[in-house]
Design a protein around this motif. Structure first.
Motif, PDB file in Angstrom:
ATOM      1  N   VAL A  54       0.843  -1.196   0.000  1.00 45.15           N
ATOM      2  CA  VAL A  54       0.000   0.000   0.000  1.00 45.15           C
ATOM      3  C   VAL A  54       0.882   1.252   0.000  1.00 45.15           C
ATOM      4  O   VAL A  54       0.600   2.234  -0.696  1.00 45.15           O
ATOM      5  CB  VAL A  54      -0.959   0.010   1.224  1.00 45.15           C
ATOM      6  CG1 VAL A  54      -1.623   1.354   1.398  1.00 45.15           C
ATOM      7  CG2 VAL A  54      -2.003  -1.079   1.076  1.00 45.15           C
ATOM      8  N   ALA A  55       1.979   1.218   0.769  1.00 50.51           N
ATOM      9  CA  ALA A  55       2.892   2.356   0.827  1.00 50.51           C
ATOM     10  C   ALA A  55       3.591   2.583  -0.512  1.00 50.51           C
ATOM     11  O   ALA A  55       3.828   3.721  -0.912  1.00 50.51           O
ATOM     12  CB  ALA A  55       3.927   2.139   1.927  1.00 50.51           C
ATOM     13  N   TRP A  56       3.920   1.509  -1.233  1.00 52.06           N
ATOM     14  CA  TRP A  56       4.633   1.621  -2.498  1.00 52.06           C
ATOM     15  C   TRP A  56       3.717   1.911  -3.673  1.00 52.06           C
ATOM     16  O   TRP A  56       4.132   2.535  -4.638  1.00 52.06           O
ATOM     17  CB  TRP A  56       5.377   0.328  -2.810  1.00 52.06           C
ATOM     18  CG  TRP A  56       6.337  -0.128  -1.783  1.00 52.06           C
ATOM     19  CD1 TRP A  56       7.079   0.651  -0.934  1.00 52.06           C
ATOM     20  CD2 TRP A  56       6.682  -1.475  -1.486  1.00 52.06           C
ATOM     21  NE1 TRP A  56       7.851  -0.141  -0.125  1.00 52.06           N
ATOM     22  CE2 TRP A  56       7.632  -1.452  -0.441  1.00 52.06           C
ATOM     23  CE3 TRP A  56       6.277  -2.705  -1.981  1.00 52.06           C
ATOM     24  CZ2 TRP A  56       8.181  -2.602   0.091  1.00 52.06           C
ATOM     25  CZ3 TRP A  56       6.834  -3.847  -1.452  1.00 52.06           C
ATOM     26  CH2 TRP A  56       7.777  -3.794  -0.433  1.00 52.06           C
ATOM     27  N   ASN A  57       2.506   1.398  -3.613  1.00 52.93           N
ATOM     28  CA  ASN A  57       1.587   1.487  -4.753  1.00 52.93           C
ATOM     29  C   ASN A  57       0.252   2.050  -4.286  1.00 52.93           C
ATOM     30  O   ASN A  57      -0.588   1.304  -3.768  1.00 52.93           O
ATOM     31  CB  ASN A  57       1.406   0.089  -5.369  1.00 52.93           C
ATOM     32  CG  ASN A  57       0.472   0.080  -6.561  1.00 52.93           C
ATOM     33  OD1 ASN A  57      -0.077   1.108  -6.949  1.00 52.93           O
ATOM     34  ND2 ASN A  57       0.281  -1.084  -7.152  1.00 52.93           N
ATOM     35  N   PRO A  58       0.021   3.338  -4.466  1.00 53.02           N
ATOM     36  CA  PRO A  58      -1.233   3.947  -3.984  1.00 53.02           C
ATOM     37  C   PRO A  58      -2.492   3.405  -4.660  1.00 53.02           C
ATOM     38  O   PRO A  58      -3.591   3.576  -4.150  1.00 53.02           O
ATOM     39  CB  PRO A  58      -1.041   5.436  -4.270  1.00 53.02           C
ATOM     40  CG  PRO A  58       0.070   5.527  -5.258  1.00 53.02           C
ATOM     41  CD  PRO A  58       0.904   4.298  -5.111  1.00 53.02           C
ATOM     42  N   ASP A  59      -2.338   2.720  -5.792  1.00 55.43           N
ATOM     43  CA  ASP A  59      -3.492   2.140  -6.480  1.00 55.43           C
ATOM     44  C   ASP A  59      -3.879   0.767  -5.934  1.00 55.43           C
ATOM     45  O   ASP A  59      -4.960   0.263  -6.236  1.00 55.43           O
ATOM     46  CB  ASP A  59      -3.224   2.011  -7.982  1.00 55.43           C
ATOM     47  CG  ASP A  59      -3.084   3.366  -8.659  1.00 55.43           C
ATOM     48  OD1 ASP A  59      -3.720   4.332  -8.188  1.00 55.43           O
ATOM     49  OD2 ASP A  59      -2.326   3.453  -9.636  1.00 55.43           O
ATOM     50  N   TYR A  60      -2.986   0.153  -5.164  1.00 54.09           N
ATOM     51  CA  TYR A  60      -3.231  -1.182  -4.626  1.00 54.09           C
ATOM     52  C   TYR A  60      -4.464  -1.169  -3.726  1.00 54.09           C
ATOM     53  O   TYR A  60      -4.606  -0.313  -2.865  1.00 54.09           O
ATOM     54  CB  TYR A  60      -2.004  -1.674  -3.856  1.00 54.09           C
ATOM     55  CG  TYR A  60      -2.150  -3.040  -3.234  1.00 54.09           C
ATOM     56  CD1 TYR A  60      -2.554  -4.141  -3.979  1.00 54.09           C
ATOM     57  CD2 TYR A  60      -1.874  -3.237  -1.893  1.00 54.09           C
ATOM     58  CE1 TYR A  60      -2.680  -5.396  -3.406  1.00 54.09           C
ATOM     59  CE2 TYR A  60      -1.983  -4.488  -1.305  1.00 54.09           C
ATOM     60  CZ  TYR A  60      -2.390  -5.555  -2.072  1.00 54.09           C
ATOM     61  OH  TYR A  60      -2.515  -6.801  -1.493  1.00 54.09           O
ATOM     62  N   LEU A  61      -5.342  -2.121  -3.926  1.00 53.89           N
ATOM     63  CA  LEU A  61      -6.589  -2.174  -3.162  1.00 53.89           C
ATOM     64  C   LEU A  61      -6.353  -2.436  -1.683  1.00 53.89           C
ATOM     65  O   LEU A  61      -7.097  -1.969  -0.838  1.00 53.89           O
ATOM     66  CB  LEU A  61      -7.510  -3.250  -3.736  1.00 53.89           C
ATOM     67  CG  LEU A  61      -7.977  -3.012  -5.168  1.00 53.89           C
ATOM     68  CD1 LEU A  61      -8.724  -4.228  -5.679  1.00 53.89           C
ATOM     69  CD2 LEU A  61      -8.828  -1.775  -5.243  1.00 53.89           C
ATOM     70  N   GLY A  62      -5.338  -3.202  -1.359  1.00 54.05           N
ATOM     71  CA  GLY A  62      -5.009  -3.485   0.035  1.00 54.05           C
ATOM     72  C   GLY A  62      -5.691  -4.724   0.565  1.00 54.05           C
ATOM     73  O   GLY A  62      -6.661  -5.226  -0.001  1.00 54.05           O
ATOM     74  N   PRO A  63      -5.165  -5.247   1.685  1.00 53.87           N
ATOM     75  CA  PRO A  63      -5.659  -6.507   2.218  1.00 53.87           C
ATOM     76  C   PRO A  63      -7.113  -6.471   2.682  1.00 53.87           C
ATOM     77  O   PRO A  63      -7.839  -7.446   2.488  1.00 53.87           O
ATOM     78  CB  PRO A  63      -4.719  -6.814   3.383  1.00 53.87           C
ATOM     79  CG  PRO A  63      -3.853  -5.645   3.559  1.00 53.87           C
ATOM     80  CD  PRO A  63      -4.009  -4.737   2.409  1.00 53.87           C
ATOM     81  N   ALA A  64      -7.547  -5.379   3.269  1.00 57.47           N
ATOM     82  CA  ALA A  64      -8.938  -5.312   3.749  1.00 57.47           C
ATOM     83  C   ALA A  64      -9.916  -5.413   2.583  1.00 57.47           C
ATOM     84  O   ALA A  64     -10.882  -6.170   2.634  1.00 57.47           O
ATOM     85  CB  ALA A  64      -9.170  -4.022   4.537  1.00 57.47           C
TER      86      ALA A  64
END
Length: 129
Positions: free
Chosen positions: A50-60
């Motif tokens: 998430v810190a590296w890729n602001p487009d990443y949806l993330g685990p939640a």
């Protein structure tokens, strides 16, 4: 990449009976961990990707479609898999396990995301994505 729409759209109408998933069924065991999520967002905060890729949806965000795509009680499974199959979806997870280490209710979003990766791969091999 499909768009994550932020809403659940089932295949039933309000006149249909509720989908019943017996607690001891295989379908229920597949989604148990995801159901226990309290939605605190600690996994998102702990995620290096998430810190590296602001487009990443993330685990939640990736835990939710996993819980619904693994049961037969919901529809639109392929649509959900398309939404998480892109560059910012489940395959962006680097399996660092930071989310799992910090989850206050001992859920493993990493395992759920790995399951999504498998489902996306199977759907792609079947030509459905």
């Amino acid at each position: 990449m499909g768009a994550c729409k932020g809403s659940f759209g089932g295949t039933k109408t309000r006149r249909d009976d509720f989908a019943r998933i017996p607690p001891d069924s295989a379908d229920r065991r597949k989604v148990d961990a995801g159901i226990e999520c309290i939605g605190c967002g600690v996994c998102y905060s702990a995620c290096d990707v998430v810190a590296w890729n602001p487009d990443y949806l993330g685990p939640a965000a990736l835990t939710a479609p996993g819980r619904w795509s693994r049961t037969s009680a919901t529809g639109r499974t392929i649509e959900r898999l398309r939404a998480v199959a892109g560059d910012a979806g489940c395959h962006a997870c680097h399996t660092h396990m930071s989310c799992t280490e910090r989850c206050p209710v001992q859920i493993s979003p990493t395992a759920g995301i790995a399951g999504l990766k498998r489902e996306v791969a199977k759907a792609a091999l079947r030509g459905k994505l």
